[in-house]
Design a protein around this motif. Structure first.
Motif, PDB file in Angstrom:
ATOM      1  N   SER A  10     -11.063  38.820  20.286  1.00  0.00           N
ATOM      2  CA  SER A  10     -10.534  39.749  21.295  1.00  0.00           C
ATOM      3  C   SER A  10      -9.466  40.654  20.696  1.00  0.00           C
ATOM      4  O   SER A  10      -9.391  41.842  21.033  1.00  0.00           O
ATOM      5  CB  SER A  10      -9.939  38.977  22.473  1.00  0.00           C
ATOM      6  N   GLN A  11      -8.661  40.124  19.803  1.00  0.00           N
ATOM      7  CA  GLN A  11      -7.648  40.955  19.150  1.00  0.00           C
ATOM      8  C   GLN A  11      -8.299  42.060  18.324  1.00  0.00           C
ATOM      9  O   GLN A  11      -7.840  43.198  18.319  1.00  0.00           O
ATOM     10  CB  GLN A  11      -6.738  40.099  18.274  1.00  0.00           C
ATOM     11  N   ILE A  14      -9.651  44.644  20.752  1.00  0.00           N
ATOM     12  CA  ILE A  14      -8.557  45.435  21.318  1.00  0.00           C
ATOM     13  C   ILE A  14      -8.041  46.433  20.289  1.00  0.00           C
ATOM     14  O   ILE A  14      -7.798  47.604  20.602  1.00  0.00           O
ATOM     15  CB  ILE A  14      -7.440  44.513  21.834  1.00  0.00           C
ATOM     16  N   SER A  17     -10.563  49.229  19.868  1.00  0.00           N
ATOM     17  CA  SER A  17     -10.565  50.126  21.027  1.00  0.00           C
ATOM     18  C   SER A  17      -9.352  51.040  21.008  1.00  0.00           C
ATOM     19  O   SER A  17      -9.434  52.206  21.405  1.00  0.00           O
ATOM     20  CB  SER A  17     -10.610  49.328  22.327  1.00  0.00           C
ATOM     21  N   ARG A  18      -8.214  50.532  20.551  1.00  0.00           N
ATOM     22  CA  ARG A  18      -7.029  51.383  20.442  1.00  0.00           C
ATOM     23  C   ARG A  18      -7.232  52.478  19.408  1.00  0.00           C
ATOM     24  O   ARG A  18      -6.876  53.634  19.640  1.00  0.00           O
ATOM     25  CB  ARG A  18      -5.807  50.545  20.088  1.00  0.00           C
ATOM     26  N   GLN A  70     -10.205  52.150  27.037  1.00  0.00           N
ATOM     27  CA  GLN A  70      -9.148  51.165  27.275  1.00  0.00           C
ATOM     28  C   GLN A  70      -9.416  50.350  28.535  1.00  0.00           C
ATOM     29  O   GLN A  70      -9.236  49.135  28.552  1.00  0.00           O
ATOM     30  CB  GLN A  70      -7.787  51.858  27.371  1.00  0.00           C
ATOM     31  N   VAL A  73     -12.441  47.855  27.901  1.00  0.00           N
ATOM     32  CA  VAL A  73     -12.069  46.699  27.081  1.00  0.00           C
ATOM     33  C   VAL A  73     -11.163  45.756  27.875  1.00  0.00           C
ATOM     34  O   VAL A  73     -11.323  44.536  27.820  1.00  0.00           O
ATOM     35  CB  VAL A  73     -11.396  47.156  25.768  1.00  0.00           C
ATOM     36  N   GLY A  74     -10.250  46.299  28.642  1.00  0.00           N
ATOM     37  CA  GLY A  74      -9.368  45.460  29.452  1.00  0.00           C
ATOM     38  C   GLY A  74     -10.126  44.676  30.508  1.00  0.00           C
ATOM     39  O   GLY A  74      -9.872  43.488  30.723  1.00  0.00           O
ATOM     40  N   TRP A  77     -12.102  41.899  28.813  1.00  0.00           N
ATOM     41  CA  TRP A  77     -11.230  40.820  28.361  1.00  0.00           C
ATOM     42  C   TRP A  77     -10.806  39.957  29.545  1.00  0.00           C
ATOM     43  O   TRP A  77     -10.847  38.735  29.477  1.00  0.00           O
ATOM     44  CB  TRP A  77     -10.014  41.390  27.642  1.00  0.00           C
TER      45      TRP A  77
END
Length: 96
Positions: A10-11, A14, A17-18, A70, A73-74, A77
């Motif tokens: 997940s990291q 993330i 995606s950033r 964003q 992905v949020g 998650w």
């Protein structure tokens, strides 16, 4: 509700995606900052106004896409956290 920190996969998601969002926002800024002179003289090109409109539309679409990445992905998650919390040992009483 207490949220646990994301696991390694997940990291990575993330972080990617950033980076993608930053690239999209940068592209949007470049597209929106293009000078009208780059498209030529408006008197000699009848499509000059359309080029300005498409420049603005493309810039807005890129910025909205960055926000969408964003949010997507949020949401994924958070959804994965909910499904992990409902593992066989973590289930509460069955609703009727």
């Amino acid at each position: 509700m207490v949220l646990l920190p994301p696991d390694e996969s997940s990291q990575r998601t993330i972080k990617r995606s950033r980076v993608l969002s930053y690239v999209l926002v940068t592209l949007a800024a470049v597209v929106l900052s293009l000078r009208p002179d780059l498209f030529g003289d408006p008197q000699t090109q009848p499509a000059h106004a359309l080029l300005h409109v498409w420049r603005i539309v493309l810039g807005i679409v890129l910025a909205v896409a960055a926000l969408g990445v964003q949010v997507l992905v949020g949401v994924r998650w958070r959804r994965s956290l909910r499904t992990d919390s409902r593992a066989p040992g973590n289930r509460g009483p069955h609703p009727r």
